[in-house]
Write a protein that holds these residues in place. Structure first.
Motif, PDB file in Angstrom:
ATOM      1  N   ALA A   1       0.822  -1.223   0.000  1.00  0.00           N
ATOM      2  CA  ALA A   1       0.000   0.000   0.000  1.00  0.00           C
ATOM      3  C   ALA A   1       0.850   1.263   0.000  1.00  0.00           C
ATOM      4  CB  ALA A   1      -0.941  -0.011   1.198  1.00  0.00           C
ATOM      5  N   GLU A   2       1.926   1.237   0.758  1.00  0.00           N
ATOM      6  CA  GLU A   2       2.761   2.437   0.885  1.00  0.00           C
ATOM      7  C   GLU A   2       3.400   2.825  -0.461  1.00  0.00           C
ATOM      8  OE1 GLU A   2       6.381   3.483   3.738  1.00  0.00           O
ATOM      9  OE2 GLU A   2       4.865   2.163   4.630  1.00  0.00           O
ATOM     10  N   SER A   3       3.981   1.827  -1.128  1.00  0.00           N
ATOM     11  CA  SER A   3       4.624   2.120  -2.417  1.00  0.00           C
ATOM     12  C   SER A   3       3.585   2.485  -3.476  1.00  0.00           C
ATOM     13  CB  SER A   3       5.438   0.918  -2.900  1.00  0.00           C
ATOM     14  OG  SER A   3       6.390   0.580  -1.933  1.00  0.00           O
TER      15      SER A   3
ATOM     16  N   PRO B   1      -6.675   3.446   0.664  1.00  0.00           N
ATOM     17  CA  PRO B   1      -7.071   4.820   0.975  1.00  0.00           C
ATOM     18  C   PRO B   1      -6.052   5.860   0.512  1.00  0.00           C
ATOM     19  CG  PRO B   1      -7.492   3.392   2.856  1.00  0.00           C
ATOM     20  CD  PRO B   1      -6.745   2.566   1.850  1.00  0.00           C
ATOM     21  N   GLY B   2      -4.754   5.563   0.652  1.00  0.00           N
ATOM     22  CA  GLY B   2      -3.716   6.520   0.251  1.00  0.00           C
ATOM     23  C   GLY B   2      -3.765   6.814  -1.236  1.00  0.00           C
ATOM     24  N   VAL B   3      -4.064   5.797  -2.022  1.00  0.00           N
ATOM     25  CA  VAL B   3      -4.165   5.974  -3.475  1.00  0.00           C
ATOM     26  C   VAL B   3      -5.374   6.856  -3.781  1.00  0.00           C
ATOM     27  CG1 VAL B   3      -4.659   4.791  -5.664  1.00  0.00           C
ATOM     28  CG2 VAL B   3      -3.019   3.798  -4.048  1.00  0.00           C
ATOM     29  N   ARG B   4      -6.495   6.584  -3.122  1.00  0.00           N
ATOM     30  CA  ARG B   4      -7.719   7.361  -3.369  1.00  0.00           C
ATOM     31  C   ARG B   4      -7.488   8.826  -2.991  1.00  0.00           C
ATOM     32  NH1 ARG B   4     -11.338   3.877  -5.078  1.00  0.00           N
ATOM     33  NH2 ARG B   4     -12.756   5.607  -5.435  1.00  0.00           N
ATOM     34  N   CYS B   5      -6.793   9.025  -1.899  1.00  0.00           N
ATOM     35  CA  CYS B   5      -6.518  10.381  -1.425  1.00  0.00           C
ATOM     36  C   CYS B   5      -5.632  11.114  -2.441  1.00  0.00           C
ATOM     37  CB  CYS B   5      -5.837  10.248  -0.068  1.00  0.00           C
ATOM     38  SG  CYS B   5      -5.595  11.790   0.726  1.00  0.00           S
ATOM     39  N   ALA B   6      -4.625  10.418  -2.967  1.00  0.00           N
ATOM     40  CA  ALA B   6      -3.711  11.043  -3.929  1.00  0.00           C
ATOM     41  C   ALA B   6      -4.450  11.450  -5.208  1.00  0.00           C
ATOM     42  CB  ALA B   6      -2.574  10.079  -4.268  1.00  0.00           C
ATOM     43  N   LEU B   7      -5.432  10.649  -5.610  1.00  0.00           N
ATOM     44  CA  LEU B   7      -6.130  10.945  -6.866  1.00  0.00           C
ATOM     45  C   LEU B   7      -7.301  11.917  -6.678  1.00  0.00           C
ATOM     46  CD1 LEU B   7      -6.108   7.426  -8.590  1.00  0.00           C
ATOM     47  CD2 LEU B   7      -4.463   9.298  -8.769  1.00  0.00           C
ATOM     48  N   PHE B   8      -7.682  12.155  -5.427  1.00  0.00           N
ATOM     49  CA  PHE B   8      -8.821  13.023  -5.130  1.00  0.00           C
ATOM     50  C   PHE B   8      -8.630  14.428  -5.705  1.00  0.00           C
ATOM     51  CE2 PHE B   8     -11.099  15.978  -2.328  1.00  0.00           C
ATOM     52  CZ  PHE B   8     -12.370  15.434  -2.338  1.00  0.00           C
ATOM     53  N   GLU B   9      -7.463  15.025  -5.454  1.00  0.00           N
ATOM     54  CA  GLU B   9      -7.234  16.403  -5.910  1.00  0.00           C
ATOM     55  C   GLU B   9      -7.233  16.514  -7.432  1.00  0.00           C
ATOM     56  OE1 GLU B   9      -7.415  19.211  -4.368  1.00  0.00           O
ATOM     57  OE2 GLU B   9      -7.841  18.091  -2.532  1.00  0.00           O
ATOM     58  N   LEU B  10      -6.636  15.505  -8.088  1.00  0.00           N
ATOM     59  CA  LEU B  10      -6.616  15.508  -9.560  1.00  0.00           C
ATOM     60  C   LEU B  10      -8.046  15.547 -10.096  1.00  0.00           C
ATOM     61  CD1 LEU B  10      -3.979  12.806 -10.672  1.00  0.00           C
ATOM     62  CD2 LEU B  10      -3.876  15.268 -11.030  1.00  0.00           C
ATOM     63  N   GLN B  11      -8.930  14.822  -9.400  1.00  0.00           N
ATOM     64  CA  GLN B  11     -10.326  14.761  -9.846  1.00  0.00           C
ATOM     65  C   GLN B  11     -11.050  16.084  -9.572  1.00  0.00           C
ATOM     66  OE1 GLN B  11     -12.124  10.705  -8.803  1.00  0.00           O
ATOM     67  NE2 GLN B  11     -10.152  10.622  -7.792  1.00  0.00           N
ATOM     68  N   LYS B  12     -10.810  16.650  -8.407  1.00  0.00           N
ATOM     69  CA  LYS B  12     -11.462  17.930  -8.061  1.00  0.00           C
ATOM     70  C   LYS B  12     -11.111  19.017  -9.079  1.00  0.00           C
ATOM     71  CE  LYS B  12     -13.630  18.678  -4.585  1.00  0.00           C
ATOM     72  NZ  LYS B  12     -15.100  18.501  -4.425  1.00  0.00           N
ATOM     73  N   LYS B  13      -9.848  18.978  -9.522  1.00  0.00           N
ATOM     74  CA  LYS B  13      -9.369  20.009 -10.458  1.00  0.00           C
ATOM     75  C   LYS B  13     -10.095  19.963 -11.795  1.00  0.00           C
ATOM     76  CE  LYS B  13      -4.603  20.393  -9.011  1.00  0.00           C
ATOM     77  NZ  LYS B  13      -3.405  19.613  -9.265  1.00  0.00           N
ATOM     78  N   ALA B  14     -10.717  18.821 -12.091  1.00  0.00           N
ATOM     79  CA  ALA B  14     -11.402  18.680 -13.384  1.00  0.00           C
ATOM     80  C   ALA B  14     -12.695  19.494 -13.437  1.00  0.00           C
ATOM     81  CB  ALA B  14     -11.692  17.207 -13.652  1.00  0.00           C
ATOM     82  N   ALA B  15     -13.174  19.935 -12.288  1.00  0.00           N
ATOM     83  CA  ALA B  15     -14.412  20.729 -12.279  1.00  0.00           C
ATOM     84  C   ALA B  15     -14.104  22.146 -12.741  1.00  0.00           C
ATOM     85  CB  ALA B  15     -15.021  20.735 -10.881  1.00  0.00           C
TER      86      ALA B  15
END
Ligand code: C5P
Length: 221
Positions: free
Chosen positions: A58-60, A104-118
């Protein structure tokens, strides 16, 4: 700008429910941007596989997702200069992605990329948790379903149409396994938002589904 000031339509649903096709058409029809959030999870997974990272680490995997900077250009996706548009759709990557997406760490990392699409004039976002987690203030939320068999048959036709080989039984089993993993995970599981409209597309054609979503959108204004 807050979520509320930018029009957002979310289209969530299980694997191969046709969300991508519908989302793209709805976005084109309204002149909105389109976010394929599944592509981000797929890109992160491909990057991890290429780097030889174990799917249990998960960490890597989180570190890979945090460093991800994919480029979307003219309908193609590039990762560190390489065109990965087709590679991220392989069955190997599809199966591995639902394992990576539970972290969860992966989801968190991709969250901002998704928000920026708005971005204005608006966004149509497809995925699993667009209406529940990423864009909870979306003006219209649609949850698309279809039986695993119908979805497997659609995928089968797609693969055969591309000249690839496919096994309907194996595709059905694979979709059921991905659904199970996506629905049972603790972080952002696949489920309709409380205020989502449910659309069972098992007996509907593409045009009919697009029309339905556009009608709902007009009603929501
Ligand atoms: O939508 P697509 O089939 O391309 O998504 C691939 C995988 O990415 C899904 O099976 C799911 O595990 C993950 N995913 C997710 N959350 C999203 C979009 C996709 O967990 N919003």
């Amino acid at each position: 700008m807050s979520d509320k000031s930018i029009p957002v339509i979310t289209l969530d649903g299980p694997a191969a429910s046709g969300k991508g096709t519908i989302a793209e058409r709805v976005a084109a029809s309204l002149g909105f941007h389109y976010l394929d959030s599944g592509a981000l999870y797929r890109i992160a997974t491909l990057a991890a596989l290429k780097a030889g990272v174990s799917l249990d680490d998960a960490e890597s995997l989180t570190a890979v997702a945090e460093k991800l900077s994919p480029v979307f250009k003219d309908g193609r996706i590039f990762l560190e200069g390489e065109d990965v548009t087709l590679a991220i759709r392989s069955e190997e990557v599809s199966a591995a992605t639902s394992r990576v997406a539970v972290i969860p760490g992966v989801r968190c990392a991709l969250f901002e990329l998704q928000k920026k699409a708005a971005q204005l004039p608006g966004l149509v976002a497809d995925g699993r948790d667009m209406g529940t987690v990423v864009f909870p203030d979306a003006r219209l939320k649609v949850f698309m379903t279809a039986t695993a068999r119908v979805r497997a048959e659609r995928r089968y036709k797609q693969l055969i149409g591309r000249g690839e080989t496919a096994d309907l039984e194996a595709l059905t089993a694979d979709l059921e396994e991905r659904d199970r993993r996506d629905s049972k995970r603790e972080t952002a599981p696949l489920k309709p938002a409380d205020d989502a409209r449910i659309l069972d597309t098992s007996d509907m054609g593409i045009e009919e589904v697009v029309k339905k979503v556009l009608t709902w959108w007009n009603d929501a204004q």
